[in-house]
Design an enzyme around this catalytic site. Structure first.
Site, PDB file in Angstrom:
ATOM      1  N   ASN A  61      -1.846   2.297   5.926  1.00  0.00           N
ATOM      2  CA  ASN A  61      -0.843   1.441   5.391  1.00  0.00           C
ATOM      3  C   ASN A  61      -0.729   0.292   6.542  1.00  0.00           C
ATOM      4  O   ASN A  61      -0.572   1.166   7.819  1.00  0.00           O
ATOM      5  CB  ASN A  61       0.144   1.715   4.835  1.00  0.00           C
ATOM      6  CG  ASN A  61       0.198   2.079   3.524  1.00  0.00           C
ATOM      7  OD1 ASN A  61      -0.923   2.293   2.980  1.00  0.00           O
ATOM      8  ND2 ASN A  61       1.504   2.764   3.150  1.00  0.00           N
ATOM      9  N   GLY A  62      -1.023  -0.813   6.562  1.00  0.00           N
ATOM     10  CA  GLY A  62      -0.576  -1.674   7.799  1.00  0.00           C
ATOM     11  C   GLY A  62      -1.827  -2.678   8.136  1.00  0.00           C
ATOM     12  O   GLY A  62      -2.919  -2.799   7.146  1.00  0.00           O
TER      13      GLY A  62
ATOM     14  N   GLU B 101       8.225 -15.549 -10.165  1.00  0.00           N
ATOM     15  CA  GLU B 101       7.729 -14.147  -9.979  1.00  0.00           C
ATOM     16  C   GLU B 101       7.176 -13.375 -11.429  1.00  0.00           C
ATOM     17  O   GLU B 101       6.137 -12.770 -11.030  1.00  0.00           O
ATOM     18  CB  GLU B 101       8.665 -13.190  -9.527  1.00  0.00           C
ATOM     19  CG  GLU B 101       9.239 -13.231  -8.095  1.00  0.00           C
ATOM     20  CD  GLU B 101      10.056 -12.320  -7.524  1.00  0.00           C
ATOM     21  OE1 GLU B 101       9.980 -11.375  -6.720  1.00  0.00           O
ATOM     22  OE2 GLU B 101      11.301 -12.237  -8.232  1.00  0.00           O
TER      23      GLU B 101
ATOM     24  N   ARG C 262       5.163  -0.221  -5.950  1.00  0.00           N
ATOM     25  CA  ARG C 262       5.067  -1.129  -4.800  1.00  0.00           C
ATOM     26  C   ARG C 262       4.195  -2.223  -4.838  1.00  0.00           C
ATOM     27  O   ARG C 262       4.309  -3.198  -3.886  1.00  0.00           O
ATOM     28  CB  ARG C 262       4.687  -0.061  -3.459  1.00  0.00           C
ATOM     29  CG  ARG C 262       5.882   0.882  -3.141  1.00  0.00           C
ATOM     30  CD  ARG C 262       5.481   2.031  -2.250  1.00  0.00           C
ATOM     31  NE  ARG C 262       4.993   1.371  -0.923  1.00  0.00           N
ATOM     32  CZ  ARG C 262       5.841   1.461  -0.087  1.00  0.00           C
ATOM     33  NH1 ARG C 262       6.888   1.975  -0.250  1.00  0.00           N
ATOM     34  NH2 ARG C 262       5.620   0.780   1.087  1.00  0.00           N
TER      35      ARG C 262
ATOM     36  N   CYS D 250       0.782  -1.164  -0.064  1.00  0.00           N
ATOM     37  CA  CYS D 250      -0.002  -0.105  -0.156  1.00  0.00           C
ATOM     38  C   CYS D 250       0.746   1.386  -0.061  1.00  0.00           C
ATOM     39  O   CYS D 250       1.846   1.251   0.488  1.00  0.00           O
ATOM     40  CB  CYS D 250      -0.723  -0.016   1.476  1.00  0.00           C
ATOM     41  SG  CYS D 250      -1.947  -1.315   1.357  1.00  0.00           S
TER      42      CYS D 250
ATOM     43  N   GLU E 295      17.807 -18.167  -6.627  1.00  0.00           N
ATOM     44  CA  GLU E 295      17.250 -17.012  -7.009  1.00  0.00           C
ATOM     45  C   GLU E 295      16.936 -17.061  -8.355  1.00  0.00           C
ATOM     46  O   GLU E 295      15.832 -16.292  -8.911  1.00  0.00           O
ATOM     47  CB  GLU E 295      18.422 -15.876  -6.761  1.00  0.00           C
ATOM     48  CG  GLU E 295      18.366 -14.544  -7.366  1.00  0.00           C
ATOM     49  CD  GLU E 295      17.256 -13.858  -6.758  1.00  0.00           C
ATOM     50  OE1 GLU E 295      16.402 -14.194  -5.577  1.00  0.00           O
ATOM     51  OE2 GLU E 295      16.965 -12.698  -7.074  1.00  0.00           O
TER      52      GLU E 295
ATOM     53  N   HIS F 210      17.399 -37.345  -5.790  1.00  0.00           N
ATOM     54  CA  HIS F 210      16.928 -37.662  -4.427  1.00  0.00           C
ATOM     55  C   HIS F 210      15.381 -37.374  -4.635  1.00  0.00           C
ATOM     56  O   HIS F 210      14.713 -37.434  -3.794  1.00  0.00           O
ATOM     57  CB  HIS F 210      17.429 -37.152  -3.104  1.00  0.00           C
ATOM     58  CG  HIS F 210      18.674 -37.595  -2.871  1.00  0.00           C
ATOM     59  ND1 HIS F 210      19.016 -39.012  -2.541  1.00  0.00           N
ATOM     60  CD2 HIS F 210      19.816 -36.956  -2.913  1.00  0.00           C
ATOM     61  CE1 HIS F 210      20.345 -38.763  -2.368  1.00  0.00           C
ATOM     62  NE2 HIS F 210      21.000 -37.916  -2.740  1.00  0.00           N
TER      63      HIS F 210
ATOM     64  N   LYS G  58      13.166 -15.600  -9.529  1.00  0.00           N
ATOM     65  CA  LYS G  58      13.012 -14.615 -10.899  1.00  0.00           C
ATOM     66  C   LYS G  58      11.898 -15.077 -11.597  1.00  0.00           C
ATOM     67  O   LYS G  58      11.046 -14.230 -12.282  1.00  0.00           O
ATOM     68  CB  LYS G  58      14.191 -14.200 -11.458  1.00  0.00           C
ATOM     69  CG  LYS G  58      15.316 -13.502 -10.478  1.00  0.00           C
ATOM     70  CD  LYS G  58      14.872 -11.953 -10.229  1.00  0.00           C
ATOM     71  CE  LYS G  58      14.003 -11.822  -8.953  1.00  0.00           C
ATOM     72  NZ  LYS G  58      14.781 -11.890  -7.907  1.00  0.00           N
TER      73      LYS G  58
ATOM     74  N   LYS H  46       6.384  -4.453  -4.042  1.00  0.00           N
ATOM     75  CA  LYS H  46       7.608  -4.395  -3.837  1.00  0.00           C
ATOM     76  C   LYS H  46       8.206  -4.437  -2.445  1.00  0.00           C
ATOM     77  O   LYS H  46       9.246  -4.642  -2.371  1.00  0.00           O
ATOM     78  CB  LYS H  46       7.932  -2.871  -4.604  1.00  0.00           C
ATOM     79  CG  LYS H  46       9.566  -2.700  -4.685  1.00  0.00           C
ATOM     80  CD  LYS H  46      10.455  -3.502  -5.600  1.00  0.00           C
ATOM     81  CE  LYS H  46      11.862  -3.267  -5.492  1.00  0.00           C
ATOM     82  NZ  LYS H  46      12.504  -4.517  -6.026  1.00  0.00           N
TER      83      LYS H  46
ATOM     84  N   TRP I 150      -3.375  -2.783  -1.359  1.00  0.00           N
ATOM     85  CA  TRP I 150      -3.102  -3.886  -1.691  1.00  0.00           C
ATOM     86  C   TRP I 150      -3.823  -4.731  -0.642  1.00  0.00           C
ATOM     87  O   TRP I 150      -3.615  -4.850   0.547  1.00  0.00           O
ATOM     88  CB  TRP I 150      -1.538  -4.127  -1.549  1.00  0.00           C
ATOM     89  CG  TRP I 150      -0.896  -5.563  -1.958  1.00  0.00           C
ATOM     90  CD1 TRP I 150      -0.557  -5.764  -3.232  1.00  0.00           C
ATOM     91  CD2 TRP I 150      -0.558  -6.985  -1.125  1.00  0.00           C
ATOM     92  NE1 TRP I 150      -0.167  -7.370  -3.553  1.00  0.00           N
ATOM     93  CE2 TRP I 150      -0.273  -7.775  -2.167  1.00  0.00           C
ATOM     94  CE3 TRP I 150      -0.550  -6.876   0.040  1.00  0.00           C
ATOM     95  CZ2 TRP I 150       0.422  -8.953  -1.548  1.00  0.00           C
ATOM     96  CZ3 TRP I 150      -0.380  -8.319   0.569  1.00  0.00           C
ATOM     97  CH2 TRP I 150       0.457  -9.284  -0.298  1.00  0.00           C
TER      98      TRP I 150
END
Ligand code: F6R
Length: 610
Positions: free
Chosen positions: A100-101, A490, A27, A2, A483, A506, A487, A605, A74
């Protein structure tokens, strides 16, 4: 996640708020709204989806006025729709709030307010807070005091901006666990959750700390603690230009940020070593070196990509400085009741410096007396300010949701810390100097890989129809495999898993067939031959192989379907080189699939909620 903006001055606030919200789009969000005071009314426009939709609706409605607040939401409590979007009114539309929160005790507060005759239109915790403020506002018509009293009853996190039609000369703000900054202009002032929304107007800012509350008028401000003591806050100067936030001619921020890595890495290490002594020099750690070196252990805690950098850090500290290290997801660490003492050092890595889990883990480590060290990109962010000490990575603003240049700068920072500690311990002067030389040569080597962009794009286009990928690496390249897989997941929404290459047999080997590409990180290091064996195992099952390999490695071309060649550097720095082709691979696959690379679905973000 947010975002908040607010304006008070003499101009029409609508375009200023919209512009601020656009600068916070990176964000991540799923609805947006703004609320503006005009002629004894608070007018609101909201939209599901992008800020451009909100902008069109705002223009159509002709909303205007010189004081207003805006928000990108968000979704946490309630689906993304116009009703749940912010700002939220109190029941009688006296007060307007953006938040926000998360208000954790919102259900109890809601029951209390329903008992007092309040009604609710949305499913949000924010509307509960708007009405709780209104409840106290009715007592004495003092907005600042009403917000303060309401917040004393709140459990949870918030960054808020509040306006009232009865006091249309101020915006009240408060912060706990979610960032809030005031921007000071000439006869106009601003509020925002992120300086990016302000720097088009001013570089003079005041960062609120947790449990601080205050207001701005168009030419003054007041900041207090939540227990009502007036505070004298420092005014900071933001060291960032507007051009740094633009795409600089690239189609996406992500590509721009990948391409910027020669420079961002140089910014990370510039001035941070003493060549003739073969040692790193990190101002932020000055005076703490011995305590870190003599720690019982170092714990590195982070989330997502920063957690992958932490795994590289574990390898570096143990291998070169001989210090035992544990790496913990911040989200687990904060709830695990970790055994910590003042003899431990906990390093927190965060690009944004605002990740809620990492911040909470930091507070827990501090409470238990450990030394806390922040490795952070965003200057002045909550994690940077809350840490006992730290090192900024200086990667510059990272706007694309998928983290790229921050990762390489985080690894560079960890390499510098390793060099410092290892030289204080038993690394030779000669090796220290070798590492410094490798650091100096690194930007050119990164550039060499970036010059293969069109080749990597062709490989990406050939592999873009695959539904699943395996990323495999060993030792220091296992975190790089994780990583690379993250990527791809996402931004391309293709399922990908990272594994230590030897673990493949395995379990994951069962997945291998001609439709499942495996990406091997296979530089010629001590375990290169073992990785070749793993590649053979995949080829024996008709799997496609893409290898990231040394530029003089002809042997691998006989085995792999595709190989992307990279230069060599000191082993310590190799992850910085091996990850770059994987960033470009993910980018080009996502572009080929026509996806929104910079703002992938469901992602934010800066993850400022748990
Ligand atoms: C991945 C990504 C996220 C972040 C994670 C932590 O591309 O961006 O996984 O790495 O949310 O964020 P910071 O580093 O800001 O604490």
């Amino acid at each position: 996640m947010c975002g908040i903006v607010g304006y008070i001055g003499s101009q029409n606030s609508a375009p200023i708020l919209i512009d601020g919200l656009k600068r916070l789009e990176y964000r991540g969000y799923d609805s947006a709204g703004l609320g503006i005071y005009c002629e004894n009314r608070l007018n609101v426009v909201k939209a599901k989806g992008k800020v451009s939709v909100l902008e069109a609706k705002a223009e159509e409605s002709k909303i205007q006025g010189t004081i207003g607040i805006g928000h990108t939401r968000w979704a946490t409590h309630g689906i993304p729709n116009e009703i749940n979007a912010h700002p939220h009114f109190s029941s009688d539309e006296t007060i307007l709030l953006v938040h926000n929160g998360i208000i954790e005790n919102y259900a109890i507060l809601k029951d209390f307010l329903i008992g007092k005759g309040y009604h609710f239109k949305s499913e949000t915790d924010t509307e509960v807070l708007a009405n709780l403020i209104d409840f106290y506002y009715k007592e004495n018509n003092d907005l600042l005091e009403a917000v303060r009293k309401a917040l004393l009853r709140v459990d949870g996190t918030y960054g808020i901006a509040v306006i009232s039609k009865k006091e249309p000369d101020k915006i009240v703000v408060a912060k706990n666990g979610s960032p809030l900054v005031i921007g000071l202009g000439e006869n106009e002032n601003f509020v925002a959750s992120d300086v990016n929304a302000l720097i088009a107007h001013t570089k003079k800012v005041i960062y609120l700390e947790d449990n601080e509350i205050g207001y701005v008028t168009k030419d003054s401000y007041l900041i207090k603690s939540l227990d009502n003591a007036t505070l004298n806050k420092e005014i900071s100067e933001v060291d960032m230009d507007l051009e740094e936030l633009s795409k600089g001619g690239y189609p996406h921020y992500m590509l721009k940020e990948i391409m910027e890595q020669p420079e961002s890495l140089a910014n990370t290490f510039r001035g941070r070593y003493i060549e003739e002594e073969g040692i790193a020099k990190l101002g932020g750690l000055f005076g703490y070196e011995e305590r870190i070196l003599n720690s019982n252990r170092i714990i590195i805690s982070a989330c997502g990509t920063s957690w992958h950098a932490a795994l590289v850090g574990e390898y570096l500290f143990e291998q070169y400085a001989g210090i035992p290290v544990e790496v913990e997801y911040a989200s687990e660490f904060r709830y695990r009741n970790p055994i910590l003492s003042k003899n431990d050092t906990v390093i927190f890595i965060s690009q944004s410096g605002e990740t809620a889990d990492t911040l909470a883990a930091l507070k827990e480590a501090k409470r238990k007396g450990a030394l806390t060290v922040g490795i952070v990109n965003v200057v002045g962010s909550s994690i940077a300010r809350a840490s006992d000490t730290g090192v900024y990575i200086h990667a510059g603003p990272e706007i694309g949701v998928a983290s790229t240049k921050a990762f390489t700068s985080q690894v560079m920072t960890l390499a510098l810390i390793t060099l410092l500690l290892a030289r204080m311990k038993n690394m030779s002067l000669e090796e220290g100097k070798e590492i410094i030389q490798a650091i100096q040569e690194l930007p050119a080597k990164v550039q060499e890989i970036l010059n293969h962009n069109s080749f990597i794009k062709k490989v990406a286009e050939k592999l873009s129809d695959a539904k699943n990928f395996l990323y495999l690496g060993r030792g220091i390249h296992f975190p790089v495999a994780l990583e690379g897989a993250l990527k791809l997941k996402e931004i391309s929404y293709i399922h990908a898993e990272g594994y230590p290459a030897a673990e493949m047999k395995h379990g994951p080997i069962a997945l291998i067939d001609e439709n499942m590409p495996s990406v091997f990180i296979a530089p010629k290091d001590a375990i290169y031959d073992k990785v070749l064996n793993n590649i053979e195992e995949v080829k024996a099952r008709n799997g496609q192989v893409l290898a990231i390999a040394d530029k003089d490695d002809d042997q691998i071309d006989k085995l792999a379907d595709y190989s992307i060649k990279i230069p060599r550097t000191h082993d310590m720095l190799m992850p910085i080189l091996t990850v770059i082709p994987l960033q470009l691979l993910a980018y080009h696959i996502a572009v080929k699939k026509g996806l929104n690379v910079d703002q992938p679905r469901n992602l934010a973000k800066s993850v400022t909620v748990e």
